[in-house]
Design a protein around this motif. Structure first.
Motif, PDB file in Angstrom:
ATOM      1  N   GLU A  77      27.419  33.858  -6.902  1.00 43.37           N
ATOM      2  CA  GLU A  77      27.560  35.376  -6.119  1.00 43.37           C
ATOM      3  C   GLU A  77      27.531  34.951  -4.677  1.00 43.37           C
ATOM      4  O   GLU A  77      26.476  34.590  -4.039  1.00 43.37           O
ATOM      5  N   ARG A  78      28.755  35.396  -3.953  1.00 40.11           N
ATOM      6  CA  ARG A  78      28.561  35.192  -2.556  1.00 40.11           C
ATOM      7  C   ARG A  78      27.652  36.471  -2.094  1.00 40.11           C
ATOM      8  O   ARG A  78      27.646  37.625  -2.598  1.00 40.11           O
ATOM      9  N   ASP A  79      27.539  36.378  -0.728  1.00 45.42           N
ATOM     10  CA  ASP A  79      27.176  37.545   0.334  1.00 45.42           C
ATOM     11  C   ASP A  79      25.847  38.195  -0.527  1.00 45.42           C
ATOM     12  O   ASP A  79      25.861  39.450  -0.461  1.00 45.42           O
ATOM     13  N   VAL A  80      25.024  37.476  -0.909  1.00 38.05           N
ATOM     14  CA  VAL A  80      23.671  38.060  -1.228  1.00 38.05           C
ATOM     15  C   VAL A  80      22.454  38.197  -0.262  1.00 38.05           C
ATOM     16  O   VAL A  80      22.341  37.050   0.400  1.00 38.05           O
ATOM     17  N   ARG A  81      22.010  39.315  -0.085  1.00 37.28           N
ATOM     18  CA  ARG A  81      20.921  39.686   0.957  1.00 37.28           C
ATOM     19  C   ARG A  81      19.888  38.830   0.391  1.00 37.28           C
ATOM     20  O   ARG A  81      19.279  39.396  -0.342  1.00 37.28           O
ATOM     21  N   ARG A  84      16.632  40.503   0.238  1.00 36.82           N
ATOM     22  CA  ARG A  84      16.235  41.818  -0.939  1.00 36.82           C
ATOM     23  C   ARG A  84      16.401  41.122  -2.450  1.00 36.82           C
ATOM     24  O   ARG A  84      16.053  41.703  -3.468  1.00 36.82           O
ATOM     25  N   ARG A  85      16.849  39.894  -2.589  1.00 36.81           N
ATOM     26  CA  ARG A  85      16.957  39.172  -3.665  1.00 36.81           C
ATOM     27  C   ARG A  85      15.561  38.332  -4.257  1.00 36.81           C
ATOM     28  O   ARG A  85      15.492  37.747  -3.373  1.00 36.81           O
ATOM     29  N   ARG A  86      15.386  38.642  -5.314  1.00 37.51           N
ATOM     30  CA  ARG A  86      13.899  38.005  -5.964  1.00 37.51           C
ATOM     31  C   ARG A  86      14.422  36.479  -6.195  1.00 37.51           C
ATOM     32  O   ARG A  86      15.595  36.366  -6.848  1.00 37.51           O
ATOM     33  N   ARG A  88      14.660  33.349  -8.416  1.00 35.86           N
ATOM     34  CA  ARG A  88      14.226  32.854  -9.861  1.00 35.86           C
ATOM     35  C   ARG A  88      14.098  31.470 -10.045  1.00 35.86           C
ATOM     36  O   ARG A  88      14.813  30.581  -9.093  1.00 35.86           O
TER      37      ARG A  88
ATOM     38  N   PRO B 108      19.865  43.095  -9.988  1.00 32.08           N
ATOM     39  CA  PRO B 108      19.414  42.457  -8.808  1.00 32.08           C
ATOM     40  C   PRO B 108      20.488  42.393  -7.626  1.00 32.08           C
ATOM     41  O   PRO B 108      21.578  42.854  -7.795  1.00 32.08           O
ATOM     42  N   ALA B 109      19.602  42.688  -6.473  1.00 32.54           N
ATOM     43  CA  ALA B 109      20.199  43.051  -5.109  1.00 32.54           C
ATOM     44  C   ALA B 109      21.522  42.315  -5.134  1.00 32.54           C
ATOM     45  O   ALA B 109      21.556  40.999  -5.073  1.00 32.54           O
ATOM     46  N   ASP B 110      22.655  42.846  -4.805  1.00 36.47           N
ATOM     47  CA  ASP B 110      23.928  42.187  -4.603  1.00 36.47           C
ATOM     48  C   ASP B 110      24.432  41.166  -5.856  1.00 36.47           C
ATOM     49  O   ASP B 110      25.096  40.440  -5.480  1.00 36.47           O
ATOM     50  N   GLY B 111      23.857  41.627  -6.876  1.00 39.32           N
ATOM     51  CA  GLY B 111      24.291  40.903  -8.142  1.00 39.32           C
ATOM     52  C   GLY B 111      25.753  41.131  -8.380  1.00 39.32           C
ATOM     53  O   GLY B 111      26.276  42.390  -8.161  1.00 39.32           O
ATOM     54  N   ALA B 112      26.222  40.186  -9.252  1.00 36.66           N
ATOM     55  CA  ALA B 112      27.603  40.359  -9.904  1.00 36.66           C
ATOM     56  C   ALA B 112      27.646  41.351 -11.109  1.00 36.66           C
ATOM     57  O   ALA B 112      28.808  41.655 -11.653  1.00 36.66           O
ATOM     58  N   ASP B 113      26.377  41.228 -11.819  1.00 41.23           N
ATOM     59  CA  ASP B 113      26.371  41.926 -13.238  1.00 41.23           C
ATOM     60  C   ASP B 113      25.506  43.007 -13.378  1.00 41.23           C
ATOM     61  O   ASP B 113      25.133  43.469 -14.463  1.00 41.23           O
TER      62      ASP B 113
END
Lengths: 114, 489
Positions: A77-81, A84-86, A88, B108-113
Motif C-alpha cells: 500500500e503506497r501513500d500511507v500516512r 496515522r497507521r498503527r 503491526r 486501518p488508515a489509508d489501507g487498501a482493503d
C-alpha cells in the motif's frame, strides 16, 4: 540527540511494553505494540524519511494526518500516512520520494518495486 | 415510532458530548472517529496495547471524560465506529429532506482493503475539530520542525518525545500544555516564545476580567502548566519568535528574534539556539471540508472562517449540526457544551428544555473566551517580514515565496485558480490544508484585494472545497459500498 520513547520504567503512566519489529527499506526497526509507524521510526532516531519534490528530506510534521508529509509504503500500500497507521509486527515499510525520476516528468518516482 | 438516527462525526470533547445527549434524547447514534479511541486531540488516549495503569497522569479532566466515554460506548443504542474516515458527504436532491448521505471507509488508515459503507442519518452532527496553523519561516520544512500539536500527540498518545533540546514557539495558550508535556516526558525545553508582545497579550486578556471567572477551570489548567515551566526554570518570553530553522538535513539550530507589536522583526535582536526539535503553532485552523461538502454556510471573523450556527447549533443546512472547534476556537469546555446542545436537539430533544440553559450559558462563555483569545494572540500583520524569496510556502509542492509573489501580482494569473495552477501551491497531497490560509492571506496583502476573482466560465474558487474529503483508493471506489447498516438494522 534524537526523538525517543519514554522508557517504560520511568513512565508515570505505568505501561507494559510488548515489542514488535518492522522493516524499513529492509532494515529491522524495533517498536512497541500500539505505536504508529511514525512513532516507531522517530523513536528509532529516524527524523526525515520521505523525499519531497526537490529530493529534500521530510518526516512527521503535523502528527495528526493533515499535512501528508510522512507518507510511506506499507506492504503493497503506497501513500500511507505513517502518523496515522498503527505499526503491526512484521510490517514491511518502504520509503517514498516525490522527486521526479527524470527531469521534466511529473510522475512520482516510486518505490513500488520495494 | 422508530427513534431518529443521529450520526456524529468526531469523538473528541464535542462529539462525545453530542453522542451522549442524543442518546439521552432517545436517538440511535452512530459515533464515528478516524482514531482507534475516542477523545480527539484534547483527550488523546494511550493505545490499549500499552496497558497503562495510570493514564490519568497525562489528562486534564480524565475522570469525567472516562465516565462519559464508557457510558456512551456501552449504550445499547450507540454504535461506535473507530478507525473510520468520512471520505465524502453526498448532498441529496432538493426535494429529499434531511442531511447529506455519509460515505465512510472503515479500517486501518489509508489501507487498501477498508470496508466502504454508507449512512443515511436523520441528523448529522459534525464535530471534526481543528489542526495547528503554522506560518512559514525559512527552514520550516526541515525534519525536526513539528507543529506543536504533533509534539503533543506523540508525547500524550504514544510516549515519544520529539527531541531533547526543544524550543516551543508561536502564539496562544496552547504553547503551555505542549511545553509541559515535553517536560513531563523528560525533554529539556530551552525556551517558550510567545510572538505577541506583553501589551497585546495583557490587553486581550484583561478586558472585562469578570467574564474570565466563568473559565476558572481553564485558568486553573493553564496555571498548572505555568507552574511546571517555572519549576523546570524554562525561560518564557513574549514578543519573541522563531524566524528561521537551520540544519543539514534536519534542524540543528533556530534563529529567534524580538518582534514588535505588529510582528515586524527588530533588527539586531537575532539570537541562535541549538536545538534538536522545534515545535510551533500560530493558532488553529478548523477542518472545514465536511461542513463545506454538506453545504453549511460559513461566517468570517478576524480569526478566519468558521461554520455558522444558530442558538441550537444548527447549521444553514437542514439536519446538519456543528459543534466544537469548527464553530470557533474556544477550547474543550465550550466544545463539550456545544456538542451537548447539538446532540440533544439533533436527537429530537426539546430545544426549550430548561436543562439546556446552563449549556447555552457555558457555550456563550466559551465564545466570549474565543474572542478574547483572538484579541490576546492575533497573528501580526507584518509577520511575512521574516520570509525570504526562496522560503518554501507550500510544503507539498515546495512553492517558494518569490513564485507566489510573482503569480499573484501578475494580472493574468491573479485569479485563485490560475495562480494555483501556475505555482502549484495547494495542489499537493495535503490539498492546501497547510498553506491555503497563508497563500490566501499573502495574496490579499500583495494585491490589496482577496484572491477570489473567478475565472470566466468557472465558478469562483472556494477554499476548503475538497469533494473527496479524505483519500480513497481507486479499488475501494470501484468496489462500491458493501452494505447500508441503516437498512439491515
Amino acid at each position: 540527540m534524537s526523538p525517543r520513547r519514554v522508557s517504560a520504567q520511568a513512565d508515570a503512566v505505568g505501561r507494559r511494553d510488548r515489542p514488535l519489529l518492522i522493516t524499513v527499506d529492509g532494515e529491522a526497526v524495533e517498536g512497541i505494540d500500539g505505536q504508529s509507524i511514525a512513532g516507531v521510526m522517530l523513536a528509532a532516531g529516524r527524523l526525515g524519511w520521505c523525499r519531497g519534490v526537490s529530493g529534500a528530506a521530510r518526516g512527521v510534521f503535523c502528527g495528526i494526518g493533515v499535512c501528508f508529509n510522512c507518507l510511506v509504503t506499507v506492504g503493497a500500500e503506497r501513500d500511507v500516512r505513517a502518523c496515522r497507521r498503527r505499526a503491526r509486527d512484521g510490517d514491511v515499510v518502504t520509503l517514498q520520494s516525490r522527486k521526479p525520476s527524470t527531469p521534466g516528468t511529473v510522475q512520482e518516482s516510486g518505490t513500488e518495486d520495494g | 415510532m422508530t427513534p431518529p438516527h443521529v450520526t456524529v462525526v468526531g469523538a473528541g470533547p464535542a462529539g462525545l458530548a453530542a453522542a451522549e445527549t442524543a442518546l439521552t434524547a432517545g436517538a440511535e447514534v452512530t459515533l464515528i472517529d478516524s482514531a482507534e479511541q475516542p477523545g480527539g486531540q484534547y483527550h488523546r488516549m494511550l493505545p490499549d496495547a500499552y496497558a497503562a495503569v495510570r493514564p490519568e497522569r497525562l489528562q486534564h479532566g480524565w475522570r469525567a471524560f472516562d465516565r462519559r466515554r464508557r457510558r456512551v460506548l456501552a449504550h445499547p443504542r450507540c454504535t461506535w465506529w473507530p478507525d473510520t474516515t468520512v471520505w465524502a458527504l453526498e448532498r441529496l436532491a432538493p426535494h429529499e429532506p434531511g442531511p447529506p448521505r455519509v460515505h465512510v471507509l472503515c479500517g486501518p488508515a489509508d489501507g487498501a482493503d477498508r470496508r466502504r459503507l454508507r449512512l443515511d442519518p436523520d441528523a448529522l452532527v459534525l464535530a471534526v475539530g481543528a489542526h495547528d496553523r503554522m506560518l512559514p519561516f525559512p527552514g520550516w520544512e526541515l525534519p525536526g520542525v513539528f507543529t506543536a500539536g504533533a509534539a503533543q500527540a506523540l508525547a500524550k498518545g504514544e510516549r515519544v518525545v520529539v527531541g531533547d533540546r526543544v524550543v516551543v514557539a508561536g502564539t496562544g495558550p496552547f504553547l503551555l500544555p505542549v511545553a509541559a508535556s515535553l517536560l513531563e516526558a523528560g525533554s529539556r525545553v530551552s525556551a517558550v516564545l510567545e510572538a505577541n508582545v506583553t501589551a497585546t497579550v495583557a490587553r486581550g486578556w484583561s478586558q472585562r476580567p469578570w467574564e474570565l471567572a466563568a473559565q476558572a477551570g481553564k485558568a486553573g489548567e493553564l496555571a498548572e502548566y505555568t507552574a511546571a515551566l517555572i519549576r523546570h526554570r524554562v525561560p518564557c518570553r513574549t514578543g519573541r519568535a522563531v524566524i528561521e530553522a537551520r540544519g543539514d538535513g534536519r534542524v540543528e539550530e533556530v534563529v529567534t528574534a524580538r518582534l514588535r507589536g505588529d510582528w515586524s522583526v527588530v533588527p539586531g535582536s537575532e539570537r541562535t539556539i541549538a536545538v534538536d526539535a522545534v515545535c510551533v503553532t500560530h493558532g488553529f485552523s478548523p477542518q472545514l471540508e465536511l461542513p463545506v461538502a454538506a453545504g453549511c454556510a460559513l461566517r468570517g471573523s478576524s480569526a478566519g472562517e468558521f461554520v455558522d450556527v444558530d442558538d441550537d447549533q444548527r447549521t444553514s443546512c437542514p439536519g446538519v449540526y456543528a459543534s466544537g472547534e469548527i464553530t470557533g476556537i474556544a477550547g474543550a469546555p465550550a466544545a463539550r457544551a456545544e456538542g451537548a446542545l447539538a446532540g440533544w436537539v439533533a436527537g429530537g430533544g426539546d430545544p426549550a428544555a430548561p436543562a439546556l440553559r446552563h449549556l447555552r450559558r457555558s457555550r456563550d462563555q466559551g465564545r466570549a473566551f474565543a474572542e478574547r483569545l483572538v484579541r490576546a494572540h492575533p497573528i501580526g500583520a507584518a509577520w511575512h517580514g521574516w520570509l525570504r524569496p526562496e522560503t518554501v510556502v507550500c510544503r507539498c509542492e515546495e512553492t517558494d515565496y518569490a513564485s507566489i509573489c510573482r503569480a499573484v501580482t501578475n494580472v493574468a494569473s491573479a485569479a485563485a485558480r490560475v495562480a494555483k495552477l501556475e505555482t502549484r501551491a495547494g495542489l499537493g497531497p495535503c490539498q492546501a490544508r497547510m498553506c491555503g490560509p497563508t497563500v490566501a492571506e499573502l495574496s490579499a496583502r500583495l494585491r490589496g484585494e482577496p484572491l477570489g476573482r473567478p475565472v470566466e466560465g468557472l465558478p469562483a474558487a472556494v477554499p476548503h472545497h475538497r469533494p473527496i474529503a479524505q483519500p480513497i483508493r481507486l479499488g475501494e471506489l470501484a468496489g462500491g459500498p458493501d452494505h447500508i447498516p441503516n437498512d439491515t438494522a
